[in-house]
Design a protein around this motif. Sequence first.
Motif, PDB file in Angstrom:
ATOM      1  N   ARG A 167      42.039  36.215  33.692  1.00 46.24           N
ATOM      2  CA  ARG A 167      43.065  35.471  34.420  1.00 46.24           C
ATOM      3  C   ARG A 167      43.785  36.396  35.400  1.00 46.24           C
ATOM      4  NH1 ARG A 167      45.575  32.668  29.001  1.00 46.24           N
ATOM      5  NH2 ARG A 167      44.046  30.961  28.788  1.00 46.24           N
ATOM      6  N   PRO A 168      43.316  36.481  36.636  1.00 42.35           N
ATOM      7  CA  PRO A 168      43.999  37.327  37.615  1.00 42.35           C
ATOM      8  C   PRO A 168      45.226  36.638  38.197  1.00 42.35           C
ATOM      9  CG  PRO A 168      42.064  36.341  38.600  1.00 42.35           C
ATOM     10  CD  PRO A 168      42.070  35.911  37.160  1.00 42.35           C
ATOM     11  N   GLY A 169      46.118  37.470  38.738  1.00 41.13           N
ATOM     12  CA  GLY A 169      47.199  36.947  39.553  1.00 41.13           C
ATOM     13  C   GLY A 169      46.721  36.845  40.990  1.00 41.13           C
ATOM     14  N   LEU A 170      47.634  37.006  41.920  1.00 42.99           N
ATOM     15  CA  LEU A 170      47.272  36.978  43.332  1.00 42.99           C
ATOM     16  C   LEU A 170      46.300  38.115  43.625  1.00 42.99           C
ATOM     17  CD1 LEU A 170      47.749  35.812  46.194  1.00 42.99           C
ATOM     18  CD2 LEU A 170      49.629  37.463  46.423  1.00 42.99           C
ATOM     19  N   ILE A 171      45.120  37.777  44.150  1.00 40.07           N
ATOM     20  CA  ILE A 171      44.090  38.766  44.437  1.00 40.07           C
ATOM     21  C   ILE A 171      44.225  39.194  45.893  1.00 40.07           C
ATOM     22  CG2 ILE A 171      41.631  39.268  44.380  1.00 40.07           C
ATOM     23  CD1 ILE A 171      41.316  36.896  42.457  1.00 40.07           C
ATOM     24  N   VAL A 172      44.314  40.502  46.129  1.00 45.11           N
ATOM     25  CA  VAL A 172      44.615  41.020  47.457  1.00 45.11           C
ATOM     26  C   VAL A 172      43.648  42.136  47.822  1.00 45.11           C
ATOM     27  CG1 VAL A 172      47.047  40.473  47.022  1.00 45.11           C
ATOM     28  CG2 VAL A 172      46.237  42.817  46.699  1.00 45.11           C
ATOM     29  N   GLY A 173      43.811  42.653  49.040  1.00 44.25           N
ATOM     30  CA  GLY A 173      43.038  43.803  49.466  1.00 44.25           C
ATOM     31  C   GLY A 173      42.097  43.488  50.604  1.00 44.25           C
ATOM     32  N   PRO A 174      41.315  44.459  51.030  1.00 41.99           N
ATOM     33  CA  PRO A 174      40.394  44.252  52.152  1.00 41.99           C
ATOM     34  C   PRO A 174      39.391  43.146  51.833  1.00 41.99           C
ATOM     35  CG  PRO A 174      39.903  46.294  50.974  1.00 41.99           C
ATOM     36  CD  PRO A 174      41.210  45.817  50.461  1.00 41.99           C
ATOM     37  N   GLY A 175      39.146  42.307  52.831  1.00 45.24           N
ATOM     38  CA  GLY A 175      38.253  41.173  52.656  1.00 45.24           C
ATOM     39  C   GLY A 175      38.970  39.858  52.469  1.00 45.24           C
ATOM     40  N   ASP A 176      40.270  39.904  52.177  1.00 48.43           N
ATOM     41  CA  ASP A 176      41.034  38.675  51.960  1.00 48.43           C
ATOM     42  C   ASP A 176      41.198  37.922  53.276  1.00 48.43           C
ATOM     43  OD1 ASP A 176      42.671  36.679  50.987  1.00 48.43           O
ATOM     44  OD2 ASP A 176      44.482  37.915  51.066  1.00 48.43           O
ATOM     45  N   LEU A 177      40.853  36.647  53.261  1.00 46.64           N
ATOM     46  CA  LEU A 177      40.974  35.812  54.455  1.00 46.64           C
ATOM     47  C   LEU A 177      42.171  34.881  54.404  1.00 46.64           C
ATOM     48  CD1 LEU A 177      37.207  34.856  54.948  1.00 46.64           C
ATOM     49  CD2 LEU A 177      38.504  36.674  56.066  1.00 46.64           C
ATOM     50  N   THR A 178      42.962  34.940  53.324  1.00 49.26           N
ATOM     51  CA  THR A 178      44.096  34.025  53.185  1.00 49.26           C
ATOM     52  C   THR A 178      45.389  34.592  53.755  1.00 49.26           C
ATOM     53  OG1 THR A 178      44.866  34.841  51.016  1.00 49.26           O
ATOM     54  CG2 THR A 178      43.058  33.226  51.023  1.00 49.26           C
TER      55      THR A 178
END
Length: 350
Positions: A167-178
Amino acid sequence: MTSNTSRAVKPLRMLILGGTGFIGPHQVEYALARGHTVTLFNRGKTNPGLFPTVEKLIGDRNAPGGYTALEGRTWDVVIDNPVQVPRWVREAGAVLAPNVGKYVFVSTLSTYKNRGKIGISELDTDLLNTPAAPDATERDATYGERKVRGEMDARATFGEAKTLVVRPGLIVGPGDLTDRFSYWPIRVEQGGEMLAPGTPDDPVAFIDQRDLTEFIVRMCEADATGTYNVVGPQHGLTMSELLYGCKAVTTSDTRFTWVDADFLLERKLRPYADLPVWMPPRGNSAGWARMDISKSVKAGLTFRPLAVTARDTLTYFHQQSPERQAQLKAGLAPEREQQVLAEWRAKAGR
């Protein structure tokens, strides 16, 4: 913390459903670096040129017979990254359950119902009490409700002893398009007076997609099952630490003006959308950024420094087309930000 790319003790045969979108590529690279054999299953439409030496099976999970390419094959583990509708779990299970050793379902912290509680752990069973119907789509149920149903169906289809739920929280980092995290380092880099929401001490939480995917691969190596909250950082983070951390990887002259949460809400600015990452820590959101992650940390979850995530996010953003860079998908439009700042200054008599 740098990635642990030493070779796994026991190489696995991994089937990754998806694998070429946001969290997939690093997961594939990490698994290969650890010595595993990877097969990808997807429609072949997103970044089809990635991983030319990796076996790719084509199938559309929304089409009749979409899983035909998986029939008669066996794998040690299947990682299901992109589930959006619950029936995908059951349909994949109908083909895979007898032939795989483990099924990994990527869920979400949004499955928890009472997010006003601080320190929610995996032992909390108070999940959304209206899980999606078995055939629910995005129009029929919320993201969290669909993930609750997905978890239920994963355990029912593959069995508790073969199921790992992350169960992840907000997923971030390079590659994120949101742009749900990217907005902050991008806006900080632009400089000038900047609206900062709430108070400097408001907690925030997220997980770098590379930390998430590496954790999943290592958990497969450990033959882990059960449920794990995956968010960070380990020792907590405040909104001011996030903003000043982003500023530290730029040369901007940004000045932060902190604007009261009620003032922002009165102007219908939406936490987590117009003001991404941030959520006022009160009411049913009091515990959102303060989940208990001790189980995952004990199991080996690690975290990159904020500076690395922010820097790499900016690097990725600047590699995109000018048209993409001109149109962020989250955060405040410049005109709206300046309007709210002007109204805040007027109220304060500045």
